[in-house]
Design a protein around this motif. Structure first.
Motif, PDB file in Angstrom:
ATOM      1  N   GLN A  43       0.812  -1.211   0.000  1.00  0.00           N
ATOM      2  CA  GLN A  43       0.000   0.000   0.000  1.00  0.00           C
ATOM      3  C   GLN A  43       0.850   1.269   0.000  1.00  0.00           C
ATOM      4  O   GLN A  43       2.002   1.282   0.455  1.00  0.00           O
ATOM      5  CB  GLN A  43      -0.941  -0.010   1.203  1.00  0.00           C
ATOM      6  N   CYS A  70      -7.540   1.371  -3.930  1.00  0.00           N
ATOM      7  CA  CYS A  70      -6.188   1.094  -3.433  1.00  0.00           C
ATOM      8  C   CYS A  70      -5.504  -0.020  -4.217  1.00  0.00           C
ATOM      9  O   CYS A  70      -4.685  -0.776  -3.661  1.00  0.00           O
ATOM     10  CB  CYS A  70      -6.228   0.720  -1.943  1.00  0.00           C
ATOM     11  N   GLN A 127       1.654   4.279   5.064  1.00  0.00           N
ATOM     12  CA  GLN A 127       1.443   2.836   5.109  1.00  0.00           C
ATOM     13  C   GLN A 127       2.770   2.132   5.394  1.00  0.00           C
ATOM     14  O   GLN A 127       3.828   2.750   5.371  1.00  0.00           O
ATOM     15  CB  GLN A 127       0.852   2.368   3.773  1.00  0.00           C
TER      16      GLN A 127
END
Length: 286
Positions: free
Chosen positions: A50, A233, A278
């Motif tokens: 991510q 995402c 992330q």
């Protein structure tokens, strides 16, 4: 037909491929902000690759394959077609014909649009990526897709390197630097025409991507494999984050957080439209 497909691709690439996700995610409410994105889109937003990440320069490994980019039609003063308020960001769509190649990419990519992330004025930083923990006031993302897919969304997002995103930090000019610059003054002049969600305006010829990136050394950058930073995402992005920031005056940076709204005139101004950091991914540098 290619123009139609590309236009659809442009619309999709920011708001995600799943309409349910685009209708439920947000930045500003606890019912739909990034804390619940993994529940909204668990397949990707709860993934292991991510973005964004904190870039630690001392940990970045040199990669001789990260050569210089070739930017085709980035100097065109008529390639920026329209600006729109998506409800989550300000997006500028490109006419067809802009491409990037080189830079360690496996093939040419068609450049489709750029959008921006910011905090709350120049005093409250809002870039998505950070460097050694430093967050910049804003960040600009130029989104491109592999040329040979011709806008086929299914194939593009199934490819772990189907998308290329060029990330540029935006930094406030110091007091001894010339204010604005003129290209950004022209760009922000369109914000008054996209006050509310789904507002859009055609852009007149006059500024190019090269103008907006003026002064940035585009030969030095970081590279890692990551994801789109908003739902869905998708983990399909080759990230290039340039080391040198774009310099913009405080007044122009502040316009983004004091002009456009999330929805209608009764809604809040669009602020803090960035995803938090992330887990770290391996980072290369040239």
């Amino acid at each position: 037909m290619k123009f139609l497909v590309t236009t659809v691709f442009v619309a999709w690439i920011l708001i995600s491929s799943a309409q349910c996700a685009s209708n439920t995610w947000c930045y500003h409410l606890p019912t739909c902000n990034e804390a619940v994105w993994p529940a909204i889109v668990p397949l990707y937003c709860d993934g292991t690759r991510q973005s964004p990440i904190d870039i630690v320069p001392s940990d970045a490994k040199p990669d001789p394959e990260l050569t210089q980019f070739t930017f085709h039609n980035f100097d065109s003063k008529s390639a920026l077609e329209s600006m729109e308020n998506t409800g989550q960001t300000v997006k500028v769509n490109f006419k067809s014909g802009m491409t990037i190649s080189g830079g360690g990419l496996s093939e040419p990519y068609d450049s489709l649009q750029f959008h921006l992330h910011w905090g709350n004025g120049a005093s409250h930083a809002g870039s998505e990526h950070t460097v050694d923990g430093k967050r910049y006031p804003m960040e600009l993302h130029i989104v491109s897709g592999k040329s040979h897919y011709n806008g086929n969304l299914t194939q593009t997002i199934a490819d772990p390197t189907g998308l290329s995103v060029l990330g540029f930090f935006i930094e406030e000019m110091s007091n001894d630097e010339i204010e604005e610059p003129a290209s950004w003054k022209m760009l922000t002049s369109y914000l008054g025409s996209i006050l509310y969600k789904d507002d859009s305006v055609l852009m007149e010829p006059g500024i190019s991507l090269d103008d907006l990136l003026d002064g940035v050394d585009r030969t030095n950058y970081y590279r890692y494999l990551g994801s789109l930073t908003s739902p869905d995402c998708n983990e399909a992005v080759v990230w290039t984050v340039f080391k040198e920031p774009i310099k913009v005056s405080k007044d122009l940076i502040d316009l983004f957080s004091t002009t456009v709204h999330i929805s209608d005139s009764s809604s809040p101004f669009m602020i803090n439209n960035y995803r938090n950091i992330q887990p770290m991914q391996p980072v290369m540098t040239n």
